[in-house]
Design a protein around this motif. Structure first.
Motif, PDB file in Angstrom:
ATOM      1  N   GLY A 139      -9.506   6.359  11.721  1.00 61.47           N
ATOM      2  CA  GLY A 139      -9.458   5.700  10.424  1.00 61.47           C
ATOM      3  C   GLY A 139      -9.797   4.226  10.507  1.00 61.47           C
ATOM      4  N   GLY A 146      -6.386   0.414  10.640  1.00 66.99           N
ATOM      5  CA  GLY A 146      -7.176   0.739  11.830  1.00 66.99           C
ATOM      6  C   GLY A 146      -8.022  -0.432  12.292  1.00 66.99           C
ATOM      7  N   LEU A 182     -12.791   5.997  14.890  1.00 63.44           N
ATOM      8  CA  LEU A 182     -13.532   7.112  14.300  1.00 63.44           C
ATOM      9  C   LEU A 182     -13.234   7.134  12.804  1.00 63.44           C
ATOM     10  N   ARG A 213     -11.347  -4.935  -1.890  1.00 66.01           N
ATOM     11  CA  ARG A 213     -11.134  -4.178  -0.653  1.00 66.01           C
ATOM     12  C   ARG A 213     -12.418  -4.111   0.183  1.00 66.01           C
ATOM     13  N   HIS A 264     -15.593  12.674  11.158  1.00 63.00           N
ATOM     14  CA  HIS A 264     -14.428  13.255  10.482  1.00 63.00           C
ATOM     15  C   HIS A 264     -13.612  14.059  11.489  1.00 63.00           C
ATOM     16  N   ASP A 272      -4.992   7.079   9.632  1.00 64.97           N
ATOM     17  CA  ASP A 272      -5.847   7.803   8.695  1.00 64.97           C
ATOM     18  C   ASP A 272      -5.225   7.945   7.307  1.00 64.97           C
ATOM     19  N   ARG A 293      -6.435   2.071 -12.696  1.00 64.97           N
ATOM     20  CA  ARG A 293      -6.885   0.832 -12.031  1.00 64.97           C
ATOM     21  C   ARG A 293      -8.184   0.346 -12.631  1.00 64.97           C
ATOM     22  N   GLN A 321       2.756  -3.669  -1.030  1.00 65.50           N
ATOM     23  CA  GLN A 321       3.028  -3.900   0.393  1.00 65.50           C
ATOM     24  C   GLN A 321       2.416  -2.857   1.335  1.00 65.50           C
ATOM     25  N   GLY A 322       1.729  -1.829   0.814  1.00 64.12           N
ATOM     26  CA  GLY A 322       1.224  -0.785   1.708  1.00 64.12           C
ATOM     27  C   GLY A 322       0.306  -1.339   2.780  1.00 64.12           C
TER      28      GLY A 322
HETATM   29  C1  LIG Z   1      -3.157   2.179  -6.828  1.00 59.04           C
HETATM   30  C2  LIG Z   1      -2.833   1.512  -5.515  1.00 59.04           C
HETATM   31  C3  LIG Z   1      -2.776   0.110  -5.434  1.00 59.04           C
HETATM   32  C4  LIG Z   1      -2.434  -0.519  -4.217  1.00 59.04           C
HETATM   33  N1  LIG Z   1      -2.351  -1.894  -4.144  1.00 59.04           N
HETATM   34  C5  LIG Z   1      -1.959  -2.482  -2.975  1.00 59.04           C
HETATM   35  C6  LIG Z   1      -1.814  -3.915  -2.847  1.00 59.04           C
HETATM   36  O1  LIG Z   1      -2.075  -4.673  -3.774  1.00 59.04           O
HETATM   37  N2  LIG Z   1      -1.374  -4.424  -1.649  1.00 59.04           N
HETATM   38  C7  LIG Z   1      -1.107  -3.609  -0.585  1.00 59.04           C
HETATM   39  O2  LIG Z   1      -0.687  -4.119   0.481  1.00 59.04           O
HETATM   40  N3  LIG Z   1      -1.266  -2.279  -0.651  1.00 59.04           N
HETATM   41  C8  LIG Z   1      -1.683  -1.699  -1.812  1.00 59.04           C
HETATM   42  N4  LIG Z   1      -1.834  -0.347  -1.880  1.00 59.04           N
HETATM   43  C9  LIG Z   1      -1.576   0.454  -0.682  1.00 59.04           C
HETATM   44  C10 LIG Z   1      -2.715   0.345   0.316  1.00 59.04           C
HETATM   45  O3  LIG Z   1      -3.921   0.760  -0.274  1.00 59.04           O
HETATM   46  C11 LIG Z   1      -2.458   1.211   1.521  1.00 59.04           C
HETATM   47  O4  LIG Z   1      -1.101   1.100   1.883  1.00 59.04           O
HETATM   48  C12 LIG Z   1      -3.322   0.770   2.693  1.00 59.04           C
HETATM   49  O5  LIG Z   1      -4.682   0.956   2.389  1.00 59.04           O
HETATM   50  C13 LIG Z   1      -2.941   1.557   3.948  1.00 59.04           C
HETATM   51  O6  LIG Z   1      -3.814   1.223   5.010  1.00 59.04           O
HETATM   52  P1  LIG Z   1      -4.119   2.306   6.133  1.00 59.04           P
HETATM   53  O7  LIG Z   1      -5.047   1.640   7.074  1.00 59.04           O
HETATM   54  O8  LIG Z   1      -2.844   2.880   6.641  1.00 59.04           O
HETATM   55  O9  LIG Z   1      -4.862   3.486   5.368  1.00 59.04           O
HETATM   56  P2  LIG Z   1      -6.220   3.445   4.547  1.00 59.04           P
HETATM   57  O10 LIG Z   1      -6.579   2.071   4.143  1.00 59.04           O
HETATM   58  O11 LIG Z   1      -6.059   4.506   3.490  1.00 59.04           O
HETATM   59  O12 LIG Z   1      -7.312   3.920   5.602  1.00 59.04           O
HETATM   60  C14 LIG Z   1      -7.366   5.221   6.129  1.00 59.04           C
HETATM   61  C15 LIG Z   1      -8.777   5.434   6.676  1.00 59.04           C
HETATM   62  O13 LIG Z   1      -8.784   6.640   7.439  1.00 59.04           O
HETATM   63  C16 LIG Z   1      -9.960   7.361   7.133  1.00 59.04           C
HETATM   64  N5  LIG Z   1      -9.663   8.777   7.420  1.00 59.04           N
HETATM   65  C17 LIG Z   1      -8.788   9.588   6.780  1.00 59.04           C
HETATM   66  N6  LIG Z   1      -8.759  10.800   7.339  1.00 59.04           N
HETATM   67  C18 LIG Z   1      -9.641  10.778   8.355  1.00 59.04           C
HETATM   68  C19 LIG Z   1     -10.068  11.739   9.312  1.00 59.04           C
HETATM   69  N7  LIG Z   1      -9.558  13.001   9.323  1.00 59.04           N
HETATM   70  N8  LIG Z   1     -10.997  11.382  10.233  1.00 59.04           N
HETATM   71  C20 LIG Z   1     -11.504  10.112  10.269  1.00 59.04           C
HETATM   72  N9  LIG Z   1     -11.146   9.154   9.369  1.00 59.04           N
HETATM   73  C21 LIG Z   1     -10.222   9.479   8.432  1.00 59.04           C
HETATM   74  C22 LIG Z   1     -10.186   7.077   5.643  1.00 59.04           C
HETATM   75  O14 LIG Z   1     -11.517   7.358   5.241  1.00 59.04           O
HETATM   76  C23 LIG Z   1      -9.829   5.594   5.587  1.00 59.04           C
HETATM   77  O15 LIG Z   1     -10.939   4.766   5.861  1.00 59.04           O
HETATM   78  C24 LIG Z   1      -2.171   0.286  -3.079  1.00 59.04           C
HETATM   79  C25 LIG Z   1      -2.269   1.689  -3.166  1.00 59.04           C
HETATM   80  C26 LIG Z   1      -2.586   2.314  -4.372  1.00 59.04           C
HETATM   81  C27 LIG Z   1      -2.650   3.820  -4.439  1.00 59.04           C
END
Ligand SMILES: Cc1cc2nc3c(=O)[nH]c(=O)nc-3n(C[C@H](O)[C@H](O)[C@H](O)COP(=O)(O)OP(=O)(O)OC[C@H]3O[C@@H](n4cnc5c(N)ncnc54)[C@H](O)[C@@H]3O)c2cc1C
Length: 407
Positions: free
Chosen positions: A14, A19, A36, A111, A132, A162, A187, A308-309
């Motif tokens: 991810g 990531g 990946l 983003r 994937h 991911d 949104r 905060q996500g």
């Molecule tokens: C409506 C909304 C508004 C938000 N606003 C905010 C905000 O203002 N501030 C904040 O801090 N957070 C916010 N968030 C939360 C935030 O978007 C997430 O918490 C954050 O993106 C998490 O980061 P991550 O790297 O864990 O996952 P993600 O950013 O979701 O990244 C996961 C990555 O993994 C990849 N992936 C998934 N499965 C696979 C696979 N099987 N193989 C390879 N790649 C894969 C995806 O394509 C993606 O690129 C919001 C969420 C929502 C739903």
């Protein structure tokens, strides 16, 4: 069997915010990692993120804050308003005083811009797109990684970054456990100049009421855009397996009928065709299995009411990189345990506070709402509800703990 396959010491699944940031934090410790990513392009068009000081201080340490600031807007104030009358319930300056206190700004950013800054810093040779991941299996001292194109790789350690619907999470805990929070969101992104009714367009603001709330903040290098998330207490039950469903544009207005013109103008300024389920997940019993560990939403997805996500995913990266730097390559379990031990209490507290704040923002009219409004207007509101989140320094485990979480 594994000899002809590409092998990496660390594979991150991810290239999301967590990531990419992890790859930079690992590099800081001299550890190379391969990412990946399933999509062909890192471009989440139409989405934004607000980054608080608990993340932006780390970006400074990782050398990407200057590039990020060029495409971000530092919020002037944090303002709570009555959604129907527009009356200011509380206002905390989050410009110069915030920067002086926490060491970095509270930024709004597209983003796609954030992912571009991070991916350029990581380097395209480290990010393999259109990969994937469809399955994992542990074999001896390696993890076998299956990809949708039929190929395979191996890794010494795999980090599941991911996202909220993580495949790696299912592999670690054996099941999927998302729970609809009873709230959904619409949104949109609008040029600031179109919002003639909006007071304080360069602030982060919550317009609140019993049926929902509207959160928005300014972003882009000139503060030229406003991102909003309109949250409603509907539908009661989520109707689909998918987390995003098609929506008719007019659906977004129903929870905000009769609200202040700034709210209705913002909602009306852009066509919205999707409704987002706001999901929560119970805390996991463990974040790791064998040579595989979770990070960010995959480990602790939370509802977005404190924004905060992404910030929590970014915080995770420092602790995991630090623990992996001293991990025993024969068995990373102790490093994973130490990482989880550092992050579990903090992320649970932020998860809980994020869930609870929606209850507080949506109180029905009455004495409880009056008490909340009085608290929002007091000088201690930011201190009680947010300073422990924004003031946390992930590089020092500064130990700032939850204050009074509620109203
Ligand atoms: C409506 C909304 C508004 C938000 N606003 C905010 C905000 O203002 N501030 C904040 O801090 N957070 C916010 N968030 C939360 C935030 O978007 C997430 O918490 C954050 O993106 C998490 O980061 P991550 O790297 O864990 O996952 P993600 O950013 O979701 O990244 C996961 C990555 O993994 C990849 N992936 C998934 N499965 C696979 C696979 N099987 N193989 C390879 N790649 C894969 C995806 O394509 C993606 O690129 C919001 C969420 C929502 C739903």
């Amino acid at each position: 069997m594994t000899q002809d396959m590409p092998h990496d010491d660390v594979v991150i699944i991810g290239a999301g915010i967590g990531g990419l940031t992890l790859a930079l934090a690992l590099r800081e410790r001299g550890i190379g990692a391969t990412i990946l990513e399933r999509t062909a392009e890192l471009r989440e068009v139409g989405a934004a993120v607000a980054l608080s000081a608990n993340a932006t201080t780390l970006f400074r340490r990782l050398g990407v804050l200057d590039a990020l600031e060029e495409v971000s807007w530092a919020q002037s104030d944090l303002i709570f308003r009555d959604g129907r009358t527009g009356a200011t319930l509380g206002r905390t300056p989050v410009g110069a005083t915030y920067r002086a206190r926490f060491g970095a700004d509270y930024l709004g950013v597209h983003r796609a811009d954030l992912q571009r800054v991070l991916s350029e810093a990581v380097g395209s040779d480290r990010i393999l797109m259109s990969r994937h991941v469809t399955g994992l299996r542990e074999e001896g001292a390696h993890v076998l990684i299956d990809l949708a194109d039929g190929s395979r790789r191996t890794a010494g350690v795999v980090v599941g970054a991911d996202g909220a619907r993580s495949l790696v999470r299912r592999w670690v805990v054996g099941h999927d456990d998302a729970i609809y929070s009873g709230r959904s969101g619409f949104r949109g992104i609008i040029p600031t100049e179109q919002l003639s009714e909006l007071p304080d367009p360069h602030a982060i603001q919550f317009w609140i009421g019993p049926t929902g709330h509207l959160l928005h903040y300014a972003m882009g290098g000139e503060g030229q855009d406003v991102n909003f998330l309109a949250v409603s207490r509907t539908p009661e039950r989520w109707p689909a397996d998918e987390w995003v469903v098609p929506a008719r544009d007019e659906e977004k207005f129903a929870p905000f009928a009769g609200w202040h013109p700034a709210v209705t103008q913002m909602l009306g300024a852009v066509e919205v065709t999707q409704r987002w389920a706001l999901m929560r997940r119970p805390p996991l019993p463990t974040w790791h299995r064998g040579r595989v560990v979770l990070l960010g939403d995959a480990a602790h997805a939370l509802v977005p009411h404190h924004g905060q996500g992404a910030n929590q995913a970014i915080e995770d990266t420092w602790a995991l990189a630090e623990e992996l730097a001293t991990a025993d390559p024969r068995d990373p379990t102790a490093a994973f345990e130490a990482y989880e031990g550092r992050r579990r209490l903090r992320t649970r507290a932020v998860q809980f506070a994020s869930w609870q704040v929606a209850e507080v923002l949506h109180l029905p009219d009455g004495p409880e709402a009056d008490a909340r409004n009085a608290h929002m207007g007091s000088s201690s509101y930011f201190e009680d509800t947010l300073a422990w989140i924004h003031g946390y320094d992930p590089t020092h485990d500064s130990g700032i703990r939850p204050g009074r979480l509620s109203r």
